[in-house]
Enzyme design. Sequence first.
Site, PDB file in Angstrom:
ATOM      1  N   GLY A  45     -16.852 -44.390   8.022  1.00  5.77           N
ATOM      2  CA  GLY A  45     -15.979 -44.456   9.187  1.00  5.77           C
ATOM      3  C   GLY A  45     -16.582 -43.978  10.492  1.00  5.77           C
ATOM      4  N   THR A  46     -17.896 -43.801  10.537  1.00  2.18           N
ATOM      5  CA  THR A  46     -18.501 -43.285  11.777  1.00  2.18           C
ATOM      6  C   THR A  46     -18.344 -44.252  12.944  1.00  2.18           C
ATOM      7  OG1 THR A  46     -20.638 -44.109  11.000  1.00  2.18           O
ATOM      8  CG2 THR A  46     -20.179 -41.772  10.660  1.00  2.18           C
ATOM      9  N   GLY A  47     -18.524 -45.542  12.693  1.00  2.00           N
ATOM     10  CA  GLY A  47     -18.392 -46.523  13.775  1.00  2.00           C
ATOM     11  C   GLY A  47     -16.972 -46.603  14.301  1.00  2.00           C
ATOM     12  N   CYS A  48     -16.001 -46.589  13.396  1.00  2.00           N
ATOM     13  CA  CYS A  48     -14.593 -46.603  13.798  1.00  2.00           C
ATOM     14  C   CYS A  48     -14.269 -45.369  14.641  1.00  2.00           C
ATOM     15  CB  CYS A  48     -13.692 -46.616  12.565  1.00  2.00           C
ATOM     16  SG  CYS A  48     -13.970 -47.972  11.415  1.00  2.00           S
ATOM     17  N   LYS A 104     -25.761 -49.006  18.978  1.00  3.08           N
ATOM     18  CA  LYS A 104     -25.921 -47.789  18.189  1.00  3.08           C
ATOM     19  C   LYS A 104     -27.192 -47.899  17.341  1.00  3.08           C
ATOM     20  CE  LYS A 104     -21.858 -48.624  16.592  1.00  3.08           C
ATOM     21  NZ  LYS A 104     -20.541 -48.617  15.901  1.00  3.08           N
ATOM     22  N   THR A 160     -20.979 -40.622   5.723  1.00  5.29           N
ATOM     23  CA  THR A 160     -20.860 -41.241   7.048  1.00  5.29           C
ATOM     24  C   THR A 160     -19.817 -42.355   7.070  1.00  5.29           C
ATOM     25  OG1 THR A 160     -22.683 -42.751   6.503  1.00  5.29           O
ATOM     26  CG2 THR A 160     -23.249 -40.710   7.671  1.00  5.29           C
TER      27      THR A 160
END
Length: 268
Positions: free
Chosen positions: A206-209, A173, A204
Amino acid sequence: MKKVLTIAGSDSSGGAGIQADLKTFSALGTFGMSVITAVTAQNTQGVFAVQDISVEVIKKQIDAIFDDIQVDGVKIGMVSQIETIKVIADQLRKYKPQNIVLDPVMVSKSGYHLLNPEAGEVLIKELVPLADIVTPNIPEAEVITGRKINTYEEMEKAAAIIHHMGAKKVLIKGGHIQGDSTDIIFEGETYIYLKTPRIVTKNTHGTGCTLSSAIAANLAKGCSIVEAVTAAKEYITTAIEHSLSIGKGVGPTNHFYTLYKKAGMLEK
């Protein structure tokens, strides 16, 4: 309905971790289940404490799910202890689920270290080879590979290294590189670039989760890796674009924006 399991830590503020995963599974039309690896005291301003769940309870949670319910996809998030990583790996080898997505959560946005170096080495050895796709951001990819990443070419090299570690597919990412939001998928031979305009917002959390959970849900529904990642990126982009200014710090994304819009539930 497809059933998707998240193995991760809990976020008391609801924007990341288990809570974000279950919201994402629901928003994408799948049934969400959870194995909680740790309880965190956190909010939009940071992580303030972590209490790890015992290895015995983590094992029993996994057994309880697989002994009773068909699992169509698995997302692995925060796993901070060596013994936790080992028992998860043992259980996955035992039950052999399909569509495993590994999000190697190592450091929170506020700088809280969620994975010590020794545990990181065990994660690479035990979980990376079990994953259908690994989804690190640039700081996480730097830790995994031991290389600095400042360019797309260096993202490609990192993806190849992680693939060599055993991951079937890799998604690096690129949100930490300036310009458009560009992610790179490596399937073993070819690199696929996914570009979207960067959304200017501080919210942003929690975007990766959320992205990794969306990938797991899409894989469970029968998408290919590229289809699953592409659709997940579209989903998280919408969720960020309509993110929520909740709390005093980095607010969460809007997991149900599209559903609320269809239902006419959005504020005028």
